[in-house]
Design a protein around this motif. Structure first.
Motif, PDB file in Angstrom:
ATOM      1  N   PRO A  10      -6.361   6.262   2.167  1.00  0.00           N
ATOM      2  CA  PRO A  10      -7.733   5.740   2.155  1.00  0.00           C
ATOM      3  C   PRO A  10      -8.792   6.768   1.792  1.00  0.00           C
ATOM      4  O   PRO A  10      -9.891   6.398   1.416  1.00  0.00           O
ATOM      5  CB  PRO A  10      -7.929   5.226   3.589  1.00  0.00           C
ATOM      6  N   THR A  24       1.261  -6.593   3.232  1.00  0.00           N
ATOM      7  CA  THR A  24       0.332  -5.458   3.284  1.00  0.00           C
ATOM      8  C   THR A  24      -0.517  -5.498   4.534  1.00  0.00           C
ATOM      9  O   THR A  24      -0.859  -6.571   5.025  1.00  0.00           O
ATOM     10  CB  THR A  24      -0.604  -5.433   2.069  1.00  0.00           C
ATOM     11  N   GLU A  30       0.831  -1.209   0.000  1.00  0.00           N
ATOM     12  CA  GLU A  30       0.000   0.000   0.000  1.00  0.00           C
ATOM     13  C   GLU A  30       0.865   1.259   0.000  1.00  0.00           C
ATOM     14  O   GLU A  30       0.509   2.277  -0.589  1.00  0.00           O
ATOM     15  CB  GLU A  30      -0.966   0.012   1.192  1.00  0.00           C
ATOM     16  N   GLU A  78      -3.228  -3.478   4.307  1.00  0.00           N
ATOM     17  CA  GLU A  78      -4.447  -2.933   3.713  1.00  0.00           C
ATOM     18  C   GLU A  78      -5.067  -3.966   2.776  1.00  0.00           C
ATOM     19  O   GLU A  78      -5.253  -3.703   1.583  1.00  0.00           O
ATOM     20  CB  GLU A  78      -4.134  -1.635   2.955  1.00  0.00           C
TER      21      GLU A  78
END
Ligand SMILES: Nc1ncnc2c1ncn2[C@@H]1O[C@H](COP(=O)(O)OP(=O)(O)OP(=O)(O)O)[C@@H](O)[C@H]1O
Ligand SMILES: Nc1ncnc2c1ncn2[C@@H]1O[C@H](COP(=O)(O)OP(=O)(O)OP(=O)(O)O)[C@@H](O)[C@H]1O
Ligand SMILES: Nc1ncnc2c1ncn2[C@@H]1O[C@H](COP(=O)(O)OP(=O)(O)OP(=O)(O)O)[C@@H](O)[C@H]1O
Ligand SMILES: Nc1ncnc2c1ncn2[C@@H]1O[C@H](COP(=O)(O)OP(=O)(O)OP(=O)(O)O)[C@@H](O)[C@H]1O
Ligand SMILES: Nc1ncnc2c1ncn2[C@@H]1O[C@H](COP(=O)(O)OP(=O)(O)OP(=O)(O)O)[C@@H](O)[C@H]1O
Ligand SMILES: Nc1ncnc2c1ncn2[C@@H]1O[C@H](COP(=O)(O)OP(=O)(O)OP(=O)(O)O)[C@@H](O)[C@H]1O
Ligand SMILES: [Mg+2]
Ligand SMILES: [Mg+2]
Ligand SMILES: [Mg+2]
Ligand SMILES: [Mg+2]
Ligand SMILES: [Mg+2]
Ligand SMILES: [Mg+2]
Lengths: 269, 269, 269, 269, 269, 269
Positions: free
Chosen positions: D134, D167, D127, D169
């Motif tokens: 986000p 990750t 990410e 995310e």
């Protein structure tokens, strides 16, 4: 005294205020208690800035509908302050500049002001400085960030500053947190009926019997709109009668006045 | 001891802290238990950083409403740490820079700090560093990514670092996962009534009988707002009385104080 | 007098108005009371601008469906004003220019006008000047900001200016707050049945008995659409009959007319 | 054997793995079956890559909450593989680079690896490599496309490669179809109570009677968070006790531990 | 006469029409009343343009599903007009150009045409000229604005022009107000069963008994799709039979035809 | 014959097909009727292109889940066609190029092909060529427009071309109208149980009794996934057994196979 301040434009002992004076195209007359209160509070801020130690930067925002008198009040405060540095920052002096050039200009004004022991900066029509457009909405974040930083940055030691912002887009500035960046916010309202009456009496373009009806019809409009409608109506339905009316020889025909108002009314909505 | 630390500003044995000292325009006074607790915990982090082996980088975030004292606390911790490298990173020192120049500057501060065995970096007003604007919202992803990497990157072997961030936009930072990038987060609250009482007693600008009522009226506002309202009220309704009040010769008229507060109240909402 | 003005195009004593004259491809004929009223009001604004002191800048907007006659009215006012400076600003003269070049051009026109004691600027098809596209919507904020500033900026002392804008995208301009930037707005409507009757009588291409039915079928369309349909119908179903019809030797076959109208009708929706 | 691998860090016969070793700041200890299983499966992939003919490129993804041990596992696999080319690609080594420079760097690492018969590339914090934020969300499509192509492109004939991504995310990567671009995905979980117990026993900083309660309080946190809280608690409430605790002379006071945990808890949410 | 026009391609006395001829790869045959009507109306517009005084610019739009015959009709009108200037503007001749270069090219074509007393410009596949992509949607506002201006701009005095646009994205153009920018719009439909019958009879590739069933199966498809399916079916299930079929020696097997149609059917949805 | 074509890779008499051959890493085996049908139809298109006069450009799209065999089929058709020009366009050969350079490359391939009397172009992984990312979604409109034009543009007279596209993002391409730009679309499915059985029998890595259960477990996965799982399972639970299994000396342990499949299963969702 407020009223005296409004009637005769006193030569400033401080900065050159030509720019500011051109902001009061229709002069300054008494037009209700709220306008008077705002002027007085702003002059108190001028006093505070002179003596403050803990708050070298004071910021206040004047918000209200288009033409309600925000710029004229801010300009008058600047003129009456007699501060050695008084400057108005407006979009019209930056026409055609890129976002970053505008930022540079604004920063320059602040840096010049920081050199003066006492200074006032008027940020006129903040929404226009921010290049705000309600659809999207669009605006310049670069300029927004610059203003947000400048509205918080302390002047160097020993220098005090008053910033007066004006805007007719309160909702945008509020939801954007820019209002919050000002210490105090004052609402400059449209005209109430009694305010309109005062102004019409001052202008003296209606026969006495019509003033009340005309004021009633004008309530809720702003100062600038009142001046516009009166001027249009003064033309008469076939044109050319305005001179006679302003010299007092003739009065405005109330029916023609209503007629004109009907065309202009959409601007009220 | 915390209170001593607050009253007399001890000359730092470490880095030059002039920048930090200018962050405490109204000095440091006792204003409630939460503020004290946060200061103490932050000083424990200072201790931890001195000895840590497994966590060469410690990061903590101070969040709370505008003017609640975040920057002043962070600055005080920096000053009191006596670390050889203490630096505040703020948007006002980067006015007019492009996103990438800002990144370069921030990275440079970290790289300089990595050369020091012990260092503290204050990231002041992170939302402003990120060029955050709530409408959109807009922000610089370039700077966000830079901070997110720096908040995770280990200093070189043998070097330890404490990063203190401040923000009044907790919700944004939280939903953006930036809070999560800090090891610990402390909430710096507005004033409770008893906190306001303490501060007013310290300022000694009201007659004893008025302190309680004034504190009641001020509760929920922040330290900075309290100072502003008091200073405005000290002017008196006709201006010019502030000197007399700060020298103790006169006290603030509680009704004028309410009047002023009424104008400033919108900033509470 | 309005009707005379419409029939014979009087040579202007003021600015060269060739550009303006080419905006009235089908000449000016009487086509209903609303069109006449708008023309008359606009001419009153011309008078007002001549004598005004408090409003050196007057701005009015003509809005209505495509082909309703906005540009032709604006052009006629410009021609009839006899002002020394009359200029039309339209997208077609700026084809291929970048946003910023367009801004520069527009600003230049205003600056030229500021040199003239009395001036009229027609901002034709504002949505096109703004590069408006309904999907998105897209538009140039750069040009929008430029117009918003120019619509508010006072000409130098002693110079007066009338700005006439036209648009067929009222809803966009309204929601964007651009209508609000004009002092007055006039709606230029499509043709009512009696208007269409007048125009058809003037054109004299139907036998008397068909005029009423044809006008009925045309109601709700605009002037420009009426001219188009009539011209197409004049071709006849096999082509070539238009000369005979315009010279009066022949009349349009009402059934063929209906047939043609059926194809064009979608443009009505 | 896994446990041996975890305790003593065996010198690699293959590529220089200094970068990788610095990813295991707190060493490698036994912390539950899932972590062990993932390590073992990853080592099976190492075996597979050595002999595969039909799949010259094998890709696996480690996903889980921040601090759960993903990077440390990936680094350990790289070290234990003894492959001639093992490289970690992380955002921190690309600070300040433009999107396209980052792409060039990443491509370069793959091209270098293609020259080696056997290679491992760790894409750490995907990410962050993608500059993911986000809100929006924002991310670099340029880098995304580069990774998506590289995760599918066959190495030249006779060369085999293992790519390990990490990750925190997962949801973003999954909805973006990037997870799907990996052959296998392993979830690296936070600590279950029994895992925390094992780790605390290993650290030996609580008296035996407190271990169970402390582990209970820590469950659901990750390895990294556990280390942080323990280190903070080891300071003692007045600072300075950590040395005594790590040398075993003193134990952590469980109440102070709870107190600290209370401050850090928000990071759990 | 329409049918003659369709059968023998008459050498143009006007502009070179090679580009246009290549738009009719399958020639022009009778395929239903609607196609014939559109052709005839368009030829009436050609007549109108020749004699018009009040409408020097006439614009019409052909819209309908892909392959329905729009480009072929427009090309045929251009060829049959015998105008000295006939030009097709299509995306394929501008492959790889930037938005602004495309604008410049399009403007150039119009400027060249303005020099000719009578001219026809075909804007083929307007959605492709606008770089339209339904997701987003994306499109070039630069080119859109250019077209919108050109579709309204009057040619110089004495020059008349016909613009024929084609599009298979009516909904987009309509909601974008581009349809509205054309004087008239004609819908070019897919094939009704009786149209398909006519075309199949002309092609003569089925035995008489199968024509009706085949036409039934093809209804709702467009001309281009019909040609494609017939050609595929003519291959036969094992390939190679097409020559025999086109020379009339063999007929298409209806079952194989259905089989092929089944694969192609998704394009109908 | 299809099966022969699959087993022995015949040397192409036409273009050099090295690139294409490397697309069939696991060779070509019989794996169900649908795959066979698609291959046969595509070969019919090859025939059609050879003889067509009315459709010089034929375009077909292969769509289906990742690893279902699209690229391998397209490559095989290209190889088996023996056309003088066969070329695969894929994102991996354009890594690091800008959007416009990619466009230029793609256009170049088509232009080269136009010089050949018969040509095949494989547009592999169209979503990757378009730089498609599902979040947003993001994609290159520049490349999209280029492809949309090329998929419609006729080759010069006398030159015929077959374009085969592949994609695993059918929904995106469909909603974007790109599917519609192809003449025919074929769905390449995942494996049905009987297909998996055929493949497993061919691979011969399970004892006879396990084949059915293994095929059942694999159904719904794609060819590529099957190969991956089998290879992983062939390692054995302690590694190193794959050689023995591929040489036939040993068989895969079905329980270990299930175990591996359990880890890989998420990719099925
Ligand atoms: N007491 C008064 N206060 C303010 N303006 C007054 C007063 N008396 C007269 N005026 C006149 O009223 C006009 C107010 O217009 P002004 O430009 O200040 O309004 P504004 O609120 O700034 O409008 P906008 O939102 O359009 O900028 C000025 O022309 C000024 O000369
Ligand atoms: N105990 C205290 N803690 C913090 N600030 C104090 C304290 N005592 C007095 N102050 C004064 O209160 C003010 C707090 O303002 P400060 O700028 O730190 O607030 P802030 O939370 O950083 O606000 P902002 O969100 O606007 O940046 C300072 O002027 C400081 O001198
Ligand atoms: N009384 C009239 N008022 C306006 N136009 C008239 C009148 N009589 C005739 N016309 C003719 O009607 C036509 C009106 O078209 P015009 O271009 O002014 O419409 P428009 O509203 O500006 O359309 P658009 O929105 O497309 O710009 C002109 O050709 C003009 O010559
Ligand atoms: N068995 C183990 N597996 C993984 N890490 C371990 C193990 N034992 C101890 N550790 C330590 O735990 C820490 C795990 O942190 P690591 O950086 O690997 O987490 P992460 O999941 O990559 O976190 P982030 O999402 O923040 O990148 C390391 O410091 C490592 O030394
Ligand atoms: N009467 C006819 N009208 C139109 N086209 C015909 C006719 N008879 C035969 N054709 C053939 O049908 C085909 C129609 O295809 P054309 O390219 O014109 O369709 P289109 O609507 O422009 O498609 P697209 O939307 O894909 O551009 C041409 O090959 C043309 O030669
Ligand atoms: N009959 C067959 N058809 C297609 N592929 C086959 C066949 N038999 C074996 N294979 C093998 O199966 C694999 C199919 O993978 P391929 O790359 O073609 O899938 P894909 O659908 O293009 O996947 P992706 O969507 O990931 O690009 C190839 O390695 C190929 O060698
Ligand atoms: Mg103003
Ligand atoms: Mg602060
Ligand atoms: Mg117009
Ligand atoms: Mg990690
Ligand atoms: Mg076409
Ligand atoms: Mg593929």
């Amino acid at each position: 005294d407020f009223l005296t301040a409004l009637k005769e434009i006193i030569p400033a002992f401080g900065a050159s205020t030509d720019d500011l004076k051109r902001c009061r195209l229709n002069g300054m007359i008494y037009c209700g208690e709220r306008h008077k209160h705002i002027y007085q509070r702003a002059m108190l801020h001028v006093e505070q800035v002179k003596v403050s130690k803990g708050s070298p930067l004071l910021t206040c925002l004047l918000e209200g509908p288009k033409g309600s008198g925000k710029t004229a009040i801010a300009a008058t405060v600047g003129i009456d302050s007699d501060f050695p540095f008084v400057k108005i920052v407006s979009a019209e002096s930056m026409l055609g500049l890129s976002e970053s050039s505008k930022c540079a200009r604004i920063v320059k004004v602040f840096e010049d002001a920081y050199k003066s022991q006492l200074s006032i900066i008027v940020l006129d029509d903040i929404e226009r400085l921010l290049e705000y457009f309600p659809i999207g909405p669009r605006f310049s974040n670069l300029i927004s960030q610059t203003l947000l930083v400048l509205l918080k940055k302390h002047p160097p030691e020993g220098k005090n500053m008053l910033v007066i912002g004006t805007t007719s887009e309160f909702d945008f500035l509020d939801s954007a947190g820019i209002c919050h960046a000002f210490s105090v916010t004052y609402h400059v309202p449209p005209l109430a009926k009694e305010d309109a009456t005062k102004v019409l009496e001052h202008l003296n373009v209606f026969i006495k019997e019509d003033v009340d009806a005309a004021a009633e019809a004008l309530q809720g409009l702003t100062l600038k709109q009142l001046y516009l409608v009166v001027e249009m109506a003064a033309q008469g339905s076939t044109g050319g009668s305005s001179e006679a009316i302003y010299s007092g020889q003739q009065k405005i025909d109330i029916d023609h006045f209503y007629d004109i108002l009907g065309d202009v009314v959409p601007i009220r909505r």
